[in-house]
Write an enzyme that holds these catalytic residues in place. Sequence first.
Site, PDB file in Angstrom:
ATOM      1  N   GLY A   1       0.806  -1.229   0.000  1.00 16.42           N
ATOM      2  CA  GLY A   1       0.000   0.000   0.000  1.00 16.42           C
ATOM      3  C   GLY A   1       0.837   1.275   0.000  1.00 16.42           C
ATOM      4  O   GLY A   1       1.977   1.287   0.450  1.00 16.42           O
TER       5      GLY A   1
ATOM      6  N   LYS B   1       8.316   0.587   5.308  1.00 15.85           N
ATOM      7  CA  LYS B   1       7.198   1.410   4.841  1.00 15.85           C
ATOM      8  C   LYS B   1       5.876   0.870   5.357  1.00 15.85           C
ATOM      9  O   LYS B   1       5.639  -0.323   5.297  1.00 15.85           O
ATOM     10  CB  LYS B   1       7.160   1.389   3.316  1.00 15.85           C
ATOM     11  CG  LYS B   1       5.952   2.055   2.698  1.00 15.85           C
ATOM     12  CD  LYS B   1       5.214   1.165   1.688  1.00 15.85           C
ATOM     13  CE  LYS B   1       4.530  -0.001   2.370  1.00 15.85           C
ATOM     14  NZ  LYS B   1       3.607  -0.738   1.530  1.00 15.85           N
ATOM     15  N   THR B   2       5.037   1.687   5.893  1.00 20.90           N
ATOM     16  CA  THR B   2       3.616   1.421   6.142  1.00 20.90           C
ATOM     17  C   THR B   2       3.012   2.518   7.002  1.00 20.90           C
ATOM     18  O   THR B   2       3.560   2.861   8.054  1.00 20.90           O
ATOM     19  CB  THR B   2       3.326   0.060   6.808  1.00 20.90           C
ATOM     20  OG1 THR B   2       2.028   0.119   7.400  1.00 20.90           O
ATOM     21  CG2 THR B   2       4.289  -0.271   7.926  1.00 20.90           C
TER      22      THR B   2
ATOM     23  N   ARG C   1       0.913  -5.782  -4.987  1.00 18.24           N
ATOM     24  CA  ARG C   1       0.824  -6.636  -3.801  1.00 18.24           C
ATOM     25  C   ARG C   1       1.268  -8.074  -4.068  1.00 18.24           C
ATOM     26  O   ARG C   1       1.065  -8.956  -3.241  1.00 18.24           O
ATOM     27  CB  ARG C   1      -0.599  -6.620  -3.248  1.00 18.24           C
ATOM     28  CG  ARG C   1      -0.986  -5.233  -2.703  1.00 18.24           C
ATOM     29  CD  ARG C   1      -2.295  -5.250  -1.945  1.00 18.24           C
ATOM     30  NE  ARG C   1      -2.660  -3.912  -1.504  1.00 18.24           N
ATOM     31  CZ  ARG C   1      -2.285  -3.373  -0.343  1.00 18.24           C
ATOM     32  NH1 ARG C   1      -1.528  -4.050   0.489  1.00 18.24           N
ATOM     33  NH2 ARG C   1      -2.679  -2.150  -0.023  1.00 18.24           N
TER      34      ARG C   1
ATOM     35  N   ASP D   1       5.538  -7.966   5.334  1.00 22.41           N
ATOM     36  CA  ASP D   1       5.585  -9.044   4.346  1.00 22.41           C
ATOM     37  C   ASP D   1       6.661  -8.803   3.300  1.00 22.41           C
ATOM     38  O   ASP D   1       7.412  -9.717   2.942  1.00 22.41           O
ATOM     39  CB  ASP D   1       4.233  -9.157   3.616  1.00 22.41           C
ATOM     40  CG  ASP D   1       3.250 -10.007   4.396  1.00 22.41           C
ATOM     41  OD1 ASP D   1       3.652 -10.601   5.431  1.00 22.41           O
ATOM     42  OD2 ASP D   1       2.077 -10.084   3.987  1.00 22.41           O
TER      43      ASP D   1
ATOM     44  N   ASP E   1       0.521   2.190   8.657  1.00 21.75           N
ATOM     45  CA  ASP E   1      -0.040   1.550   9.853  1.00 21.75           C
ATOM     46  C   ASP E   1       0.904   1.604  11.053  1.00 21.75           C
ATOM     47  O   ASP E   1       0.481   1.391  12.181  1.00 21.75           O
ATOM     48  CB  ASP E   1      -0.390   0.086   9.561  1.00 21.75           C
ATOM     49  CG  ASP E   1      -1.526  -0.037   8.563  1.00 21.75           C
ATOM     50  OD1 ASP E   1      -2.142   1.004   8.229  1.00 21.75           O
ATOM     51  OD2 ASP E   1      -1.805  -1.162   8.110  1.00 21.75           O
TER      52      ASP E   1
END
Lengths: 600, 600
Positions: free
Chosen positions: B138, B259-260, B202, B233, B262
Amino acid sequence: MSPSLVANGDFAAVKAAPVAGRLASVYSEVQNSRIDHALPLPSVLRNPFKIVDGPASSAAGNPGLFLLCFFTSLHFSFYFCLFIYLDPFLIYLNLHANEIAKLFPHLFGQPSALLVPDGADSVRSDQKLKIGVVLSGGQAPGGHNVISGIFDYLQDLAKGSILYGFRGGPAGIMKCKYVELTADYIYPYRNQGGFDMICSGRDKIETPEQFKQAEETAVKLDLDGLVVIGGDDSNTNACLLAENFRGKNMKTRVIGCPKTIDGDLKCKEVPASFGFDTACKIYAEMIGNVMIDARSTGKYYHFVRLMGRAASHITLECALQTHPNITIIGEEVAAKKLTLKNVTDYMVDVICKRSELGYNYGVILIPEGLIDFIPEVQQLIAELNEILAHEIVDEEGLWKKKLTEQSLKLFDFLPQAIQEQLMLERDPHGNVQVAKIETEKMLIQMVETELEKRKQEGSYKGNFKGQSHFFGYEGRCGLPTNFDASYCYALGYAAGALLHSGKTGLISSVGNLAAPVEQWTVGGTALTSLMDVERRHGKFKPVIKKAMVELDGAPFKKFASLREEWAIKNCYISPGPIQFVGPASNAVNHTLLLELDAQA
Amino acid sequence: MSPSLVANGDFAAVKAAPVAGRLASVYSEVQNSRIDHALPLPSVLRNPFKIVDGPASSAAGNPGLFLLCFFTSLHFSFYFCLFIYLDPFLIYLNLHANEIAKLFPHLFGQPSALLVPDGADSVRSDQKLKIGVVLSGGQAPGGHNVISGIFDYLQDLAKGSILYGFRGGPAGIMKCKYVELTADYIYPYRNQGGFDMICSGRDKIETPEQFKQAEETAVKLDLDGLVVIGGDDSNTNACLLAENFRGKNMKTRVIGCPKTIDGDLKCKEVPASFGFDTACKIYAEMIGNVMIDARSTGKYYHFVRLMGRAASHITLECALQTHPNITIIGEEVAAKKLTLKNVTDYMVDVICKRSELGYNYGVILIPEGLIDFIPEVQQLIAELNEILAHEIVDEEGLWKKKLTEQSLKLFDFLPQAIQEQLMLERDPHGNVQVAKIETEKMLIQMVETELEKRKQEGSYKGNFKGQSHFFGYEGRCGLPTNFDASYCYALGYAAGALLHSGKTGLISSVGNLAAPVEQWTVGGTALTSLMDVERRHGKFKPVIKKAMVELDGAPFKKFASLREEWAIKNCYISPGPIQFVGPASNAVNHTLLLELDAQA
């Protein structure tokens, strides 16, 4: 860059607001920095000024000159006031003007006012004033600055004056619920979003009893003046109050201020309502972000519904700021008498074309009030209200036979979830709740269905995934942009000046807004000159007509000339977050600049 | 203030992006100003440096030292890596470490690396490098800056090198779809949001065939190195690739970047994943605006669902930034084994208390993944999936008898709309689509029902109106904050340095982030040291466990110590829009500062 330790385990950089209503609040670093942001004033307000009356349209009340006055006023309305509804029948117009004159015998035709430099500083009396201020209707960024503008005027030029803030909107006037606004009380709200300094409300002062209550409050507080900060309805109310006070020989004068994020209260003298600039920039930030996401991900169509029930100004402005692939403007839908199927087909056509070009993503803007602009939907809802009030809705659907053919066709065209919403969700009067329909989700479903059909016909080979958004509440109470902060402050300061010089029934008017603040013009426009009448329950009612998006206006024409390119190419612009310092911090919105350009 | 004529009838102030992928784009004034924003670098990267290996945990591969190595590694994991799952059984852990060692025979136990000043500038070879970079998963603000950081490293310190960008994520590696990234190509993306420079995807490189494809690409492009920008992941995948290349004696080395939005990929050496700072600030701006609106209007409860499916870091950070009345943290719900009824009751209790104090408004934050944290909901969904796969759903509801008593009770407790959603919306495998449930709307309905009950019992006298919001896509592609812009640039620059010095299987690690950028530390952490194993289909699979909100961590404890006050008093903070210049422009998020503080 050296990261400042905002939190450092103890939110060290946020300090308690000094006093008053926001006493319990801690402020963010940005909020804090805004409190002490020094606001520029138009130079006419920074130096001695006097107030001069406008041209001959002020001849109202002179019976001999009435017809001339009427035509002058008409002329004025026609050429200068974008929102005055132009009717081809002069008799009809004459009737209207006549009715307005009857409704406002003391105010009709009074001149507008302009502030001009005056070496002698002759205007101002030594009088200490008692002024009330009220916020009316929905929130809009900048309301607090109008109040601080009034306050600072009184401090600067009518020392010893008192400013009362009526609590909770017009109800505060009627119930005499108020707070005295002091420097300490106002301080934490300077340049801050929201209306929470005195809060707002949606009550109207309408009945004779309510006017009586307002009079009592004015007398009790010995008010020299009242500033009504609100939209079209509230300014109509302000004018009625002014007329009423004048008619009763009361000293209380009333000045309005143009507020609404919807941007539908404007004319040449009042080129913008405050809050529109900030709200649009907040929405455009989000739209721009979603656009970059759409392009990065490559698989979503984002359907963005934007606040603005009556007019589509917000949607149009956001389109001009961000260049979406598809933008629906309610006024165009209404003018072209488009059906829901037309709107869906337009979207689907663009989506299919884009798919051929390899783009299975995009951004679509929809005005909140879209459904209200579609005649066939209005018709269906009217029929449903009628049927559901009298018929039993049988499971076999026999009740549907009561629908006209056109409405039945539309009903069957609607997605099932929307059909159910129309049948089940009723307001206390038993009516269908149109406002609850999530138009963006409805359109996603309708587009999906149509695309499926085209896929089976072989004319569409792409993949479609819709994502819905509604941007509304996020924009009403943001920190005002530099533009809205300065504009509101000038509006408030001007309202103080107008009251101080004995004016009533005017709306605070700040112009030349594309120029630097110093060069802004300041004055007041006769509220009656903005007025139209509507016939309700057999009586004429004065109304300030909402300024809708004009299809031959500069902003729409600009948009219309570019939308085909935007549809196919990806011309996305991401305006980014509102900046208070540095690049873009003093940018003015496109709608305002295009309109001012067209007038120049 | 002098309003600059951004549009002036012709969008004069927006200029076309110079070249490449964004060729057709015009940029906003803010976007333009960001392109040329000069990024600071940690001083260690601005001057000659060398790379030194970390401590003795690097003894892996030495069989005699294995147990010691394991315990050292365990110690390391336990104390330093927040996200490593601590299991009380050493044997179990030993098994895990053993399995990781088996899965990564060439990489397990390798030392982490640290960049230190070096007068002699001894590290760098004259070698020209061929490097590939890929964005995986994402979108997160700052991805473009990681790429420009790698590029600038190569330009500065390995002149003549080539940087390839794989298009569309890991699939681009497998299919050898790439673009050569030149200075001109990269320029318009500097400090810009989105992943559209090369786009993301993805896909995973998992099967032997896929690894083969990756090898072929690496050989074809003669790659010296590959930078994988992604989440847990993707970094696991990066480590597997590094192991695979090393195992086959290929020269291609692999470095990961965290990276994220979240925020669930972090440990001591990698104190933050990029994008979290920007995304949280974008959401917090909107939450702050909605808060002021709630307080001004006085009649709405805003239920705000925030992106973050697995962990509740975003929700927690937004709470720390804005002080909402109610915040639900998924990890706490899971730890306390709360039911949906418990969560509803908690909300209703606060709403009742507030109503007694005269507040019939408020703001409630809910993590996107809430439902996944509630055991009973998981149980119900599992049962429904089973039943709906085999049973006919009769209208009389006899099918419900197949539910366990607890699940039946929960099902009946759910609002009808949610019941229908659970029954009707199925994914292609026939499973209930949990992700489609609009938790915020569900909770509004459940709160409404419970309040109605309490009203009838006489324990609640207020009025309740819920407004739902979901903030997600708006935050993934915003213009990166100064923090994220600098952090990403340093991560990319460091990745270049690590590859240049022959490192592989490390994740780019930039630390000391509360200090000014010059003082940031730079290095690489062994990806295997972040690794855990899970048993899937009878096989051990390596995974980087997501860093969940720790209930004894500093951010949650800070929140927990204040939430009762926030519930009752209105301590709202409105962070305002992200600033790039001036006050708050270099602020760092609370989560990061509190965690760094706790470690210090």
